[in-house]
Design an enzyme around this catalytic site. Structure first.
Site, PDB file in Angstrom:
ATOM      1  N   GLY A  12       0.826  -1.217   0.000  1.00 60.32           N
ATOM      2  CA  GLY A  12       0.000   0.000   0.000  1.00 60.32           C
ATOM      3  C   GLY A  12       0.850   1.253   0.000  1.00 60.32           C
ATOM      4  CB  SER A  36      -0.103  -0.032  -4.897  1.00 61.52           C
ATOM      5  OG  SER A  36       0.086   0.190  -6.263  1.00 61.52           O
ATOM      6  CG  ASP A  62      -5.980  -7.625  -3.768  1.00 63.53           C
ATOM      7  OD1 ASP A  62      -5.800  -7.711  -2.525  1.00 63.53           O
ATOM      8  OD2 ASP A  62      -7.096  -7.451  -4.276  1.00 63.53           O
ATOM      9  CB  VAL A  63      -1.991  -7.520   0.647  1.00 65.39           C
ATOM     10  CG1 VAL A  63      -0.832  -6.616   0.280  1.00 65.39           C
ATOM     11  CG2 VAL A  63      -3.182  -6.723   1.177  1.00 65.39           C
ATOM     12  CE1 TYR A 154      -8.902   0.611   9.052  1.00 64.79           C
ATOM     13  CE2 TYR A 154      -9.245   1.572  11.227  1.00 64.79           C
ATOM     14  CZ  TYR A 154      -8.476   1.433  10.079  1.00 64.79           C
ATOM     15  OH  TYR A 154      -7.281   2.110   9.977  1.00 64.79           O
ATOM     16  CB  ALA A 156     -12.988  -6.889  14.211  1.00 60.73           C
ATOM     17  CE  LYS A 158      -5.870  -1.128  10.181  1.00 65.25           C
ATOM     18  NZ  LYS A 158      -4.640  -1.290   9.384  1.00 65.25           N
ATOM     19  CB  ILE A 187      -2.574   9.654  10.106  1.00 68.35           C
ATOM     20  CG1 ILE A 187      -2.078   8.869  11.329  1.00 68.35           C
ATOM     21  CG2 ILE A 187      -1.404  10.196   9.279  1.00 68.35           C
ATOM     22  CD1 ILE A 187      -1.303   9.659  12.356  1.00 68.35           C
TER      23      ILE A 187
HETATM   24  P1  NAP Z   1      -4.884   5.377   2.224  1.00 67.46           P
HETATM   25  O1  NAP Z   1      -4.390   6.741   1.946  1.00 67.46           O
HETATM   26  O2  NAP Z   1      -6.283   5.024   1.897  1.00 67.46           O
HETATM   27  O3  NAP Z   1      -3.889   4.332   1.492  1.00 67.46           O
HETATM   28  C1  NAP Z   1      -4.129   2.950   1.592  1.00 67.46           C
HETATM   29  C2  NAP Z   1      -3.094   2.216   0.779  1.00 67.46           C
HETATM   30  O4  NAP Z   1      -3.388   0.812   0.841  1.00 67.46           O
HETATM   31  C3  NAP Z   1      -3.113   2.607  -0.672  1.00 67.46           C
HETATM   32  O5  NAP Z   1      -1.788   2.630  -1.152  1.00 67.46           O
HETATM   33  C4  NAP Z   1      -3.882   1.468  -1.323  1.00 67.46           C
HETATM   34  O6  NAP Z   1      -3.478   1.292  -2.638  1.00 67.46           O
HETATM   35  C5  NAP Z   1      -3.414   0.300  -0.480  1.00 67.46           C
HETATM   36  N1  NAP Z   1      -4.288  -0.868  -0.585  1.00 67.46           N
HETATM   37  C6  NAP Z   1      -5.591  -0.951  -0.273  1.00 67.46           C
HETATM   38  N2  NAP Z   1      -6.042  -2.192  -0.503  1.00 67.46           N
HETATM   39  C7  NAP Z   1      -4.983  -2.908  -0.971  1.00 67.46           C
HETATM   40  C8  NAP Z   1      -4.812  -4.251  -1.375  1.00 67.46           C
HETATM   41  N3  NAP Z   1      -5.826  -5.131  -1.375  1.00 67.46           N
HETATM   42  N4  NAP Z   1      -3.589  -4.655  -1.787  1.00 67.46           N
HETATM   43  C9  NAP Z   1      -2.560  -3.790  -1.831  1.00 67.46           C
HETATM   44  N5  NAP Z   1      -2.656  -2.501  -1.446  1.00 67.46           N
HETATM   45  C10 NAP Z   1      -3.860  -2.069  -1.032  1.00 67.46           C
HETATM   46  O7  NAP Z   1      -4.702   5.002   3.747  1.00 67.46           O
HETATM   47  P2  NAP Z   1      -3.677   5.534   4.872  1.00 67.46           P
HETATM   48  O8  NAP Z   1      -4.406   6.510   5.693  1.00 67.46           O
HETATM   49  O9  NAP Z   1      -2.379   5.871   4.260  1.00 67.46           O
HETATM   50  O10 NAP Z   1      -3.564   4.209   5.738  1.00 67.46           O
HETATM   51  C11 NAP Z   1      -2.442   3.328   5.678  1.00 67.46           C
HETATM   52  C12 NAP Z   1      -2.581   2.316   6.797  1.00 67.46           C
HETATM   53  O11 NAP Z   1      -2.640   2.992   8.054  1.00 67.46           O
HETATM   54  C13 NAP Z   1      -3.849   1.472   6.718  1.00 67.46           C
HETATM   55  O12 NAP Z   1      -3.591   0.162   7.139  1.00 67.46           O
HETATM   56  C14 NAP Z   1      -4.773   2.164   7.700  1.00 67.46           C
HETATM   57  O13 NAP Z   1      -5.739   1.290   8.215  1.00 67.46           O
HETATM   58  C15 NAP Z   1      -3.786   2.599   8.766  1.00 67.46           C
HETATM   59  N6  NAP Z   1      -4.254   3.689   9.614  1.00 67.46           N
HETATM   60  C16 NAP Z   1      -4.570   4.917   9.091  1.00 67.46           C
HETATM   61  C17 NAP Z   1      -5.017   5.931   9.937  1.00 67.46           C
HETATM   62  C18 NAP Z   1      -5.371   7.304   9.443  1.00 67.46           C
HETATM   63  O14 NAP Z   1      -5.839   8.111  10.264  1.00 67.46           O
HETATM   64  N7  NAP Z   1      -5.157   7.628   8.190  1.00 67.46           N
HETATM   65  C19 NAP Z   1      -5.140   5.676  11.305  1.00 67.46           C
HETATM   66  C20 NAP Z   1      -4.837   4.420  11.796  1.00 67.46           C
HETATM   67  C21 NAP Z   1      -4.381   3.441  10.951  1.00 67.46           C
HETATM   68  P3  NAP Z   1      -4.476   1.167  -3.864  1.00 67.46           P
HETATM   69  O15 NAP Z   1      -5.865   1.445  -3.395  1.00 67.46           O
HETATM   70  O16 NAP Z   1      -3.938   2.153  -4.821  1.00 67.46           O
HETATM   71  O17 NAP Z   1      -4.251  -0.236  -4.326  1.00 67.46           O
END
Ligand code: NAP
Length: 246
Positions: A12, A36, A62-63, A154, A156, A158, A187
């Protein structure tokens, strides 16, 4: 921190937190595998790293699909010969209240956030074990610790990721592979950009430091856990949340 000679996979990494982690790993010398669902989405990142004198490739995966994960590991080993660091960052949300949550929304979130981390960890650990070195870092979430209305799937996933972290940490410790989690708070990324103003205000009210986090805040924690200096830390969930949950 110096990760010269290390090879890192970040799932990702097309945007948000994953992209920032990838940029930071490359800046401290790691050879980077940007993963990705669409390889074109990481092309700019790879070019940027190369322009700065680093080494990087894009791999489409796709993971949640085992065949894609095998291809990701094979492609990395073919190009760089080893895997030292895996960041399980790929994640999605499909929010709705429990009573309205569709089975598809539950499955999609569990398949990507939790099963994806399992598939990637299992496949990469085999390569790491042969070299008797590895760092696996799972990106969990503050809401996995606290719970959150409208995010049963979500939260569950995490929370499950933390169980996976602890089990894998115990199982892989004798192979000199550490497994830790980083739990981001709120974030500012695409994932949170669409949240209603009221939700954001409610979140802000719960953050003692009075600001939302940035992808850089998370990348700094990941770089530390990926470093030599973190070698005696395993099975830990590191909160990076401005005090939102303690
Ligand atoms: P984001 O901007 O939506 O980016 C998510 C990334 O995951 C994208 O690069 C997306 O790529 C990739 N992705 C989604 N499904 C995928 C799959 N099946 N296979 C491969 N890649 C996949 O999210 P983010 O905010 O950066 O979040 C990153 C991580 O941090 C996530 O695990 C999220 O749960 C965690 N997190 C975020 C926050 C927050 O506040 N933002 C807080 C706590 C935890 P494509 O869709 O282009 O494939």
């Amino acid at each position: 921190m110096d990760l010269q000679g290390r090879v890192a996979i970040v799932t990702g990494s097309s945007r948000g937190i994953g992209k920032c982690i990838a940029q930071n790993l490359a800046q401290v010398g790691a050879k980077l595998v940007a993963v990705s669902r669409n390889a074109e989405d990481t092309a700019d990142l790879v070019q940027q790293i190369k322009d700065q004198g680093g080494d990087a490739i894009s791999i489409q995966a796709d993971v949640s699909v085992a065949a894609d994960v095998d291809k990701m590991v094979q492609g990395t080993v073919e190009t760089f010969g080893q895997i030292d660091i895996l960041v399980n960052n790929a994640g999605i949300t499909r929010d709705s209240l429990l009573a309205r949550m569709k089975e598809d929304d539950w499955d999609a979130v569990m398949n990507i956030n939790l099963k994806g981390a399992f598939l990637c960890s299992a496949a990469v650990a085999k390569v790491m074990a042969k070299k008797r070195y590895g760092r696996i870092i799972n990106i969990s979430s503050v809401v996995g610790q606290m719970g959150n209305i409208g995010q049963a799937n979500y939260c569950a996933s995490k929370c499950g990721l933390v169980g996976l972290t602890r089990s894998n940490a115990r199982e892989l410790a004798r192979r000199n592979i550490t497994v830790n989690a980083v739990a981001p708070g709120f974030i500012e990324t695409d994932m949170t950009a669409t949240l209603p103003e009221k939700v954001c205000n409610d979140m802000m009210a719960q953050i003692p430091q009075g600001r939302f986090g940035s992808p850089q805040d998370i990348a700094d924690a990941v770089i530390f856990l990926a470093s030599e200096q973190a070698g005696y830390i395993t099975g830990h969930e590191l909160s990076v949340n401005g005090g939102m949950y303690m």
